[in-house]
Design a protein around this motif. Sequence first.
Motif, mmCIF file in Angstrom:
data_model
loop_
_atom_site.group_PDB
_atom_site.id
_atom_site.type_symbol
_atom_site.label_atom_id
_atom_site.label_comp_id
_atom_site.label_asym_id
_atom_site.label_seq_id
_atom_site.Cartn_x
_atom_site.Cartn_y
_atom_site.Cartn_z
ATOM 1 N N MET A 1 -46.812 44.253 -37.235
ATOM 2 C CA MET A 1 -47.482 43.285 -38.092
ATOM 3 C C MET A 1 -48.602 43.967 -38.861
ATOM 4 S SD MET A 1 -49.508 39.834 -37.096
ATOM 5 C CE MET A 1 -49.838 38.627 -38.358
ATOM 6 N N ASN A 2 -48.681 43.706 -40.154
ATOM 7 C CA ASN A 2 -49.709 44.290 -41.009
ATOM 8 C C ASN A 2 -50.865 43.309 -41.214
ATOM 9 O OD1 ASN A 2 -48.222 46.699 -41.519
ATOM 10 N ND2 ASN A 2 -46.926 45.525 -42.915
ATOM 11 N N ILE A 3 -52.077 43.855 -41.254
ATOM 12 C CA ILE A 3 -53.284 43.049 -41.464
ATOM 13 C C ILE A 3 -54.088 43.653 -42.608
ATOM 14 C CG2 ILE A 3 -55.384 42.112 -40.418
ATOM 15 C CD1 ILE A 3 -54.184 42.645 -37.696
ATOM 16 N N THR A 4 -54.582 42.782 -43.489
ATOM 17 C CA THR A 4 -55.519 43.222 -44.527
ATOM 18 C C THR A 4 -56.850 42.525 -44.315
ATOM 19 O OG1 THR A 4 -53.817 43.627 -46.203
ATOM 20 C CG2 THR A 4 -56.051 43.218 -46.993
ATOM 21 N N PHE A 5 -57.909 43.310 -44.248
ATOM 22 C CA PHE A 5 -59.260 42.771 -44.164
ATOM 23 C C PHE A 5 -59.866 42.759 -45.558
ATOM 24 C CE2 PHE A 5 -58.407 44.060 -39.891
ATOM 25 C CZ PHE A 5 -59.137 43.212 -39.077
ATOM 26 N N ILE A 6 -60.366 41.615 -45.979
ATOM 27 C CA ILE A 6 -61.131 41.537 -47.215
ATOM 28 C C ILE A 6 -62.596 41.632 -46.808
ATOM 29 C CG2 ILE A 6 -61.583 40.264 -49.340
ATOM 30 C CD1 ILE A 6 -58.661 40.946 -49.026
ATOM 31 N N GLY A 7 -63.196 42.791 -47.009
ATOM 32 C CA GLY A 7 -64.542 43.058 -46.524
ATOM 33 C C GLY A 7 -64.481 43.984 -45.331
ATOM 34 N N GLY A 8 -65.330 45.011 -45.349
ATOM 35 C CA GLY A 8 -65.296 46.006 -44.277
ATOM 36 C C GLY A 8 -66.625 46.163 -43.577
ATOM 37 N N GLY A 9 -67.352 45.066 -43.411
ATOM 38 C CA GLY A 9 -68.670 45.113 -42.780
ATOM 39 C C GLY A 9 -68.612 45.202 -41.261
ATOM 40 N N ASN A 10 -69.721 44.807 -40.617
ATOM 41 C CA ASN A 10 -69.850 44.988 -39.170
ATOM 42 C C ASN A 10 -68.786 44.255 -38.369
ATOM 43 O OD1 ASN A 10 -72.085 46.649 -39.422
ATOM 44 N ND2 ASN A 10 -73.562 44.975 -39.255
ATOM 45 N N MET A 11 -68.550 42.975 -38.704
ATOM 46 C CA MET A 11 -67.589 42.206 -37.915
ATOM 47 C C MET A 11 -66.168 42.699 -38.142
ATOM 48 S SD MET A 11 -67.560 39.938 -35.552
ATOM 49 C CE MET A 11 -69.121 39.053 -35.672
ATOM 50 N N ALA A 12 -65.831 43.019 -39.393
ATOM 51 C CA ALA A 12 -64.504 43.581 -39.668
ATOM 52 C C ALA A 12 -64.323 44.889 -38.914
ATOM 53 C CB ALA A 12 -64.323 43.797 -41.166
ATOM 54 N N SER A 13 -65.349 45.729 -38.923
ATOM 55 C CA SER A 13 -65.270 47.015 -38.216
ATOM 56 C C SER A 13 -65.099 46.810 -36.718
ATOM 57 C CB SER A 13 -66.531 47.842 -38.487
ATOM 58 O OG SER A 13 -66.610 48.214 -39.846
ATOM 59 N N ALA A 14 -65.784 45.798 -36.175
ATOM 60 C CA ALA A 14 -65.657 45.517 -34.747
ATOM 61 C C ALA A 14 -64.235 45.099 -34.401
ATOM 62 C CB ALA A 14 -66.644 44.424 -34.340
ATOM 63 N N ILE A 15 -63.643 44.244 -35.233
ATOM 64 C CA ILE A 15 -62.280 43.782 -34.974
ATOM 65 C C ILE A 15 -61.289 44.936 -35.117
ATOM 66 C CG2 ILE A 15 -60.444 42.213 -35.712
ATOM 67 C CD1 ILE A 15 -62.669 40.312 -36.692
ATOM 68 N N ILE A 16 -61.457 45.733 -36.171
ATOM 69 C CA ILE A 16 -60.563 46.880 -36.377
ATOM 70 C C ILE A 16 -60.649 47.847 -35.195
ATOM 71 C CG2 ILE A 16 -60.130 48.925 -37.799
ATOM 72 C CD1 ILE A 16 -61.144 47.227 -40.208
ATOM 73 N N GLY A 17 -61.871 48.147 -34.778
ATOM 74 C CA GLY A 17 -62.052 49.039 -33.643
ATOM 75 C C GLY A 17 -61.419 48.485 -32.378
ATOM 76 N N GLY A 18 -61.577 47.176 -32.167
ATOM 77 C CA GLY A 18 -60.978 46.537 -30.997
ATOM 78 C C GLY A 18 -59.469 46.576 -31.034
ATOM 79 N N LEU A 19 -58.897 46.345 -32.208
ATOM 80 C CA LEU A 19 -57.438 46.398 -32.347
ATOM 81 C C LEU A 19 -56.907 47.799 -32.068
ATOM 82 C CD1 LEU A 19 -56.979 44.185 -35.544
ATOM 83 C CD2 LEU A 19 -56.167 43.638 -33.244
ATOM 84 N N LEU A 20 -57.599 48.796 -32.595
ATOM 85 C CA LEU A 20 -57.158 50.175 -32.381
ATOM 86 C C LEU A 20 -57.211 50.551 -30.906
ATOM 87 C CD1 LEU A 20 -58.813 51.960 -35.437
ATOM 88 C CD2 LEU A 20 -56.421 51.279 -35.178
ATOM 89 N N LYS A 21 -58.220 50.052 -30.191
ATOM 90 C CA LYS A 21 -58.318 50.309 -28.753
ATOM 91 C C LYS A 21 -57.159 49.664 -28.001
ATOM 92 C CE LYS A 21 -63.335 50.873 -28.505
ATOM 93 N NZ LYS A 21 -64.622 50.267 -28.063
#
Length: 277
Positions: A1-21
């Motif tokens: 599944m592909n995800i696009t984030f509109i905005g790359g601030g703190n909360m987006a970074s937290a979610i991306i980091g969590g997903l990668l983990k």
Amino acid sequence: MNITFIGGGNMASAIIGGLLKKRWPARAIKVVEVVAPARARLESEFKVKTYPAITSEAVKSDCIVLAIKPQQMHEVTVQLGPYLSSRQIVLSIAAGIRLNDLARWLGNRDYILVRAMPNTPALIGAGITGLAFYSFPPKPTLATEKRKTIETIMSAVGAVFWVRGEEDMDAVTAVSGSGPAYVFYFIEALEQAAKELGLSPETAQKLALETFSGAARLALMSKDPVTALRERVTSKGGTTERALKSMETDRVKEAIVRAARAAAERSRELGDEFGKD
């Protein structure tokens, strides 16, 4: 599944980091971020593909996460709307933006809108997020597969739960969204008391933080209600009873409830203000 984030601030970074983990592949994540240094950081830290603006390629994903400020939402969603295709999920983590306003700005298409209210402990993977959904055309329930997808994304930064309806989101905002500030406020007060009682600033801070952290963990792990836990600490005629009686005289609990009600009222007001466009 592909995800696009509109905005790359703190909360987006937290979610991306969590997903990668959780072993979500970096190649399945894209980020639209207008600030060049922020794009460079995202690419370097997470190895994800970034875009400087919304394009058809950028938003060609199964889920679009709107991780921008509420004040930017109208402008961004009007730009995004024409690029949406059927059956995409649009997940908003912007406080105060109502689903019917998002639907109006995006245009009525066959999609699912989800409103999420995370809180700041999400930045360390310890958040809690309330979720509400809207679909066009309207559906009474959300398909299990879609629910699991949304839960997977937001559980990357902590616990998740679904509210009965969007009308509950103002209460969620008041309790858990604003709640960390109430906790910090109480910790500040406990620190101040410790220093006024003669302890060093370092000791005061450690005592306040560890006491609050430990009590919260105990409440989470215990099967008993917090009322029972409080009563066990409160010996008759002891120091804790004296302190709690002082709080009751000052109506501290009532003040906290009033504060949460005020936050919920402000959340409703912000929904009205942001939805005027």
